[in-house]
Write a protein that holds these residues in place. Sequence first.
Motif, PDB file in Angstrom:
ATOM      1  N   ALA A 113      39.402 -51.024 -12.750  1.00 23.25           N
ATOM      2  CA  ALA A 113      38.141 -51.408 -13.394  1.00 23.25           C
ATOM      3  C   ALA A 113      37.770 -50.295 -14.372  1.00 23.25           C
ATOM      4  CB  ALA A 113      37.036 -51.598 -12.368  1.00 23.25           C
ATOM      5  N   SER A 114      37.283 -50.695 -15.531  1.00 24.52           N
ATOM      6  CA  SER A 114      36.885 -49.726 -16.552  1.00 24.52           C
ATOM      7  C   SER A 114      35.527 -50.108 -17.115  1.00 24.52           C
ATOM      8  CB  SER A 114      37.901 -49.695 -17.702  1.00 24.52           C
ATOM      9  OG  SER A 114      39.172 -49.312 -17.256  1.00 24.52           O
ATOM     10  N   ILE A 115      34.751 -49.080 -17.437  1.00 28.46           N
ATOM     11  CA  ILE A 115      33.492 -49.258 -18.146  1.00 28.46           C
ATOM     12  C   ILE A 115      33.608 -48.466 -19.441  1.00 28.46           C
ATOM     13  CG2 ILE A 115      31.023 -48.781 -18.184  1.00 28.46           C
ATOM     14  CD1 ILE A 115      30.941 -49.189 -15.210  1.00 28.46           C
ATOM     15  N   TYR A 116      33.362 -49.159 -20.547  1.00 25.26           N
ATOM     16  CA  TYR A 116      33.411 -48.552 -21.871  1.00 25.26           C
ATOM     17  C   TYR A 116      31.972 -48.255 -22.269  1.00 25.26           C
ATOM     18  CZ  TYR A 116      38.021 -50.676 -21.686  1.00 25.26           C
ATOM     19  OH  TYR A 116      39.284 -51.042 -21.301  1.00 25.26           O
ATOM     20  N   VAL A 117      31.608 -46.982 -22.201  1.00 27.55           N
ATOM     21  CA  VAL A 117      30.227 -46.581 -22.423  1.00 27.55           C
ATOM     22  C   VAL A 117      30.217 -45.195 -23.074  1.00 27.55           C
ATOM     23  CG1 VAL A 117      29.982 -45.564 -20.102  1.00 27.55           C
ATOM     24  CG2 VAL A 117      27.947 -46.375 -21.302  1.00 27.55           C
ATOM     25  N   ASP A 118      29.190 -44.916 -23.838  1.00 27.91           N
ATOM     26  CA  ASP A 118      29.021 -43.590 -24.425  1.00 27.91           C
ATOM     27  C   ASP A 118      28.880 -42.589 -23.282  1.00 27.91           C
ATOM     28  OD1 ASP A 118      28.170 -41.241 -25.644  1.00 27.91           O
ATOM     29  OD2 ASP A 118      26.524 -42.187 -26.741  1.00 27.91           O
ATOM     30  N   PRO A 119      29.788 -41.617 -23.171  1.00 32.55           N
ATOM     31  CA  PRO A 119      29.730 -40.655 -22.060  1.00 32.55           C
ATOM     32  C   PRO A 119      28.406 -39.898 -21.977  1.00 32.55           C
ATOM     33  CG  PRO A 119      31.765 -40.382 -23.307  1.00 32.55           C
ATOM     34  CD  PRO A 119      30.915 -41.372 -24.053  1.00 32.55           C
ATOM     35  N   ALA A 120      27.714 -39.740 -23.088  1.00 40.08           N
ATOM     36  CA  ALA A 120      26.423 -39.039 -23.084  1.00 40.08           C
ATOM     37  C   ALA A 120      25.360 -39.841 -22.344  1.00 40.08           C
ATOM     38  CB  ALA A 120      25.975 -38.763 -24.516  1.00 40.08           C
ATOM     39  N   LYS A 121      25.596 -41.127 -22.133  1.00 38.00           N
ATOM     40  CA  LYS A 121      24.618 -41.989 -21.462  1.00 38.00           C
ATOM     41  C   LYS A 121      24.774 -41.985 -19.942  1.00 38.00           C
ATOM     42  CE  LYS A 121      23.359 -43.648 -25.497  1.00 38.00           C
ATOM     43  NZ  LYS A 121      22.142 -43.301 -26.130  1.00 38.00           N
ATOM     44  N   VAL A 122      25.820 -41.318 -19.442  1.00 36.63           N
ATOM     45  CA  VAL A 122      26.112 -41.339 -18.007  1.00 36.63           C
ATOM     46  C   VAL A 122      26.005 -39.917 -17.456  1.00 36.63           C
ATOM     47  CG1 VAL A 122      27.860 -41.917 -16.270  1.00 36.63           C
ATOM     48  CG2 VAL A 122      27.683 -43.281 -18.363  1.00 36.63           C
ATOM     49  N   ASP A 123      25.104 -39.719 -16.489  1.00 31.40           N
ATOM     50  CA  ASP A 123      24.984 -38.371 -15.925  1.00 31.40           C
ATOM     51  C   ASP A 123      26.124 -38.129 -14.924  1.00 31.40           C
ATOM     52  OD1 ASP A 123      24.251 -39.439 -13.408  1.00 31.40           O
ATOM     53  OD2 ASP A 123      22.120 -39.155 -13.765  1.00 31.40           O
ATOM     54  N   GLN A 124      26.260 -36.888 -14.483  1.00 31.99           N
ATOM     55  CA  GLN A 124      27.384 -36.493 -13.640  1.00 31.99           C
ATOM     56  C   GLN A 124      27.390 -37.237 -12.299  1.00 31.99           C
ATOM     57  OE1 GLN A 124      29.904 -34.548 -14.860  1.00 31.99           O
ATOM     58  NE2 GLN A 124      30.922 -35.367 -13.047  1.00 31.99           N
ATOM     59  N   GLU A 125      26.217 -37.481 -11.739  1.00 33.52           N
ATOM     60  CA  GLU A 125      26.128 -38.190 -10.462  1.00 33.52           C
ATOM     61  C   GLU A 125      26.713 -39.606 -10.577  1.00 33.52           C
ATOM     62  OE1 GLU A 125      22.815 -39.677  -7.190  1.00 33.52           O
ATOM     63  OE2 GLU A 125      22.176 -38.381  -8.833  1.00 33.52           O
ATOM     64  N   VAL A 126      26.358 -40.302 -11.640  1.00 30.91           N
ATOM     65  CA  VAL A 126      26.881 -41.661 -11.853  1.00 30.91           C
ATOM     66  C   VAL A 126      28.381 -41.599 -12.139  1.00 30.91           C
ATOM     67  CG1 VAL A 126      26.807 -43.679 -13.383  1.00 30.91           C
ATOM     68  CG2 VAL A 126      24.689 -42.620 -12.614  1.00 30.91           C
ATOM     69  N   ALA A 127      28.801 -40.653 -12.963  1.00 30.22           N
ATOM     70  CA  ALA A 127      30.223 -40.513 -13.278  1.00 30.22           C
ATOM     71  C   ALA A 127      31.030 -40.262 -12.010  1.00 30.22           C
ATOM     72  CB  ALA A 127      30.436 -39.389 -14.283  1.00 30.22           C
ATOM     73  N   ASP A 128      30.525 -39.395 -11.140  1.00 30.14           N
ATOM     74  CA  ASP A 128      31.217 -39.099  -9.882  1.00 30.14           C
ATOM     75  C   ASP A 128      31.269 -40.325  -8.979  1.00 30.14           C
ATOM     76  OD1 ASP A 128      31.579 -36.496 -10.733  1.00 30.14           O
ATOM     77  OD2 ASP A 128      29.916 -35.679  -9.539  1.00 30.14           O
ATOM     78  N   HIS A 129      30.168 -41.068  -8.911  1.00 31.40           N
ATOM     79  CA  HIS A 129      30.119 -42.277  -8.081  1.00 31.40           C
ATOM     80  C   HIS A 129      31.116 -43.327  -8.590  1.00 31.40           C
ATOM     81  CE1 HIS A 129      28.507 -45.445  -5.526  1.00 31.40           C
ATOM     82  NE2 HIS A 129      28.468 -46.213  -6.606  1.00 31.40           N
ATOM     83  N   LEU A 130      31.143 -43.526  -9.891  1.00 33.09           N
ATOM     84  CA  LEU A 130      32.075 -44.496 -10.463  1.00 33.09           C
ATOM     85  C   LEU A 130      33.520 -44.082 -10.201  1.00 33.09           C
ATOM     86  CD1 LEU A 130      30.268 -45.251 -13.840  1.00 33.09           C
ATOM     87  CD2 LEU A 130      30.539 -46.812 -11.901  1.00 33.09           C
ATOM     88  N   LYS A 131      33.801 -42.809 -10.395  1.00 37.32           N
ATOM     89  CA  LYS A 131      35.161 -42.310 -10.155  1.00 37.32           C
ATOM     90  C   LYS A 131      35.561 -42.515  -8.695  1.00 37.32           C
ATOM     91  CE  LYS A 131      38.159 -38.339 -10.812  1.00 37.32           C
ATOM     92  NZ  LYS A 131      38.272 -36.954 -11.287  1.00 37.32           N
ATOM     93  N   ALA A 132      34.665 -42.198  -7.776  1.00 36.48           N
ATOM     94  CA  ALA A 132      34.942 -42.382  -6.349  1.00 36.48           C
ATOM     95  C   ALA A 132      35.141 -43.854  -5.998  1.00 36.48           C
ATOM     96  CB  ALA A 132      33.799 -41.784  -5.514  1.00 36.48           C
ATOM     97  N   SER A 133      34.550 -44.733  -6.791  1.00 36.64           N
ATOM     98  CA  SER A 133      34.680 -46.175  -6.569  1.00 36.64           C
ATOM     99  C   SER A 133      35.895 -46.762  -7.288  1.00 36.64           C
ATOM    100  CB  SER A 133      33.416 -46.892  -7.050  1.00 36.64           C
ATOM    101  OG  SER A 133      32.291 -46.425  -6.337  1.00 36.64           O
ATOM    102  N   GLY A 134      36.647 -45.917  -7.978  1.00 34.16           N
ATOM    103  CA  GLY A 134      37.842 -46.389  -8.665  1.00 34.16           C
ATOM    104  C   GLY A 134      37.587 -46.950 -10.052  1.00 34.16           C
ATOM    105  N   VAL A 135      36.418 -46.656 -10.612  1.00 33.02           N
ATOM    106  CA  VAL A 135      36.076 -47.154 -11.944  1.00 33.02           C
ATOM    107  C   VAL A 135      36.324 -46.038 -12.961  1.00 33.02           C
ATOM    108  CG1 VAL A 135      34.244 -48.073 -13.417  1.00 33.02           C
ATOM    109  CG2 VAL A 135      34.331 -48.692 -10.988  1.00 33.02           C
ATOM    110  N   THR A 136      37.066 -46.375 -14.000  1.00 34.84           N
ATOM    111  CA  THR A 136      37.383 -45.415 -15.051  1.00 34.84           C
ATOM    112  C   THR A 136      36.344 -45.516 -16.160  1.00 34.84           C
ATOM    113  OG1 THR A 136      39.736 -45.685 -14.590  1.00 34.84           O
ATOM    114  CG2 THR A 136      39.155 -44.715 -16.707  1.00 34.84           C
ATOM    115  N   LEU A 137      35.823 -44.379 -16.573  1.00 29.83           N
ATOM    116  CA  LEU A 137      34.906 -44.330 -17.717  1.00 29.83           C
ATOM    117  C   LEU A 137      35.729 -44.197 -18.978  1.00 29.83           C
ATOM    118  CD1 LEU A 137      32.012 -41.991 -16.537  1.00 29.83           C
ATOM    119  CD2 LEU A 137      31.889 -44.417 -17.055  1.00 29.83           C
TER     120      LEU A 137
END
Length: 126
Positions: free
Chosen positions: A24-48
């Motif tokens: 699963a991938s989410i295409y989003v401006d990295p500046a719009k995602v804080d570290q907590e959300v990025a870590d949660h998505l990564k742990a869930s197998g979602v690629t930013l």
Amino acid sequence: NARGGGVAHCPVALAYGLIQDDSASIYVDPAKVDQEVADHLKASGVTLRPYDFNELKEDLKQAAIKGKRIWVDPAHVSLAIVHAAQTATEAATNAAVKDARAKVRKKGGKGDNAARAVRNQAKAME
């Protein structure tokens, strides 16, 4: 939190999503995602991935080439995404037809029956 600001008075971030059977991938401006959300998505197998429509189109194309069915709900996505999915599917079908013809020709045949079979299979998947 994923914060927006891409559209005035809209607090949500603009993004594309691509869900496949193995990723699963989410295409989003990295500046719009804080570290907590990025870590949660990564742990869930979602690629930013960067918010880049060309990257999404290329990933749709690669999925189609791998024979994956692309499902798009035209009532909920932009016409550009619908078109990108159709183009990816058509390109993959044309490549498969070309490969089928080449294999048959290599064996001494014309390849027309193989090409028809591939196109019929692609139509059945629509």
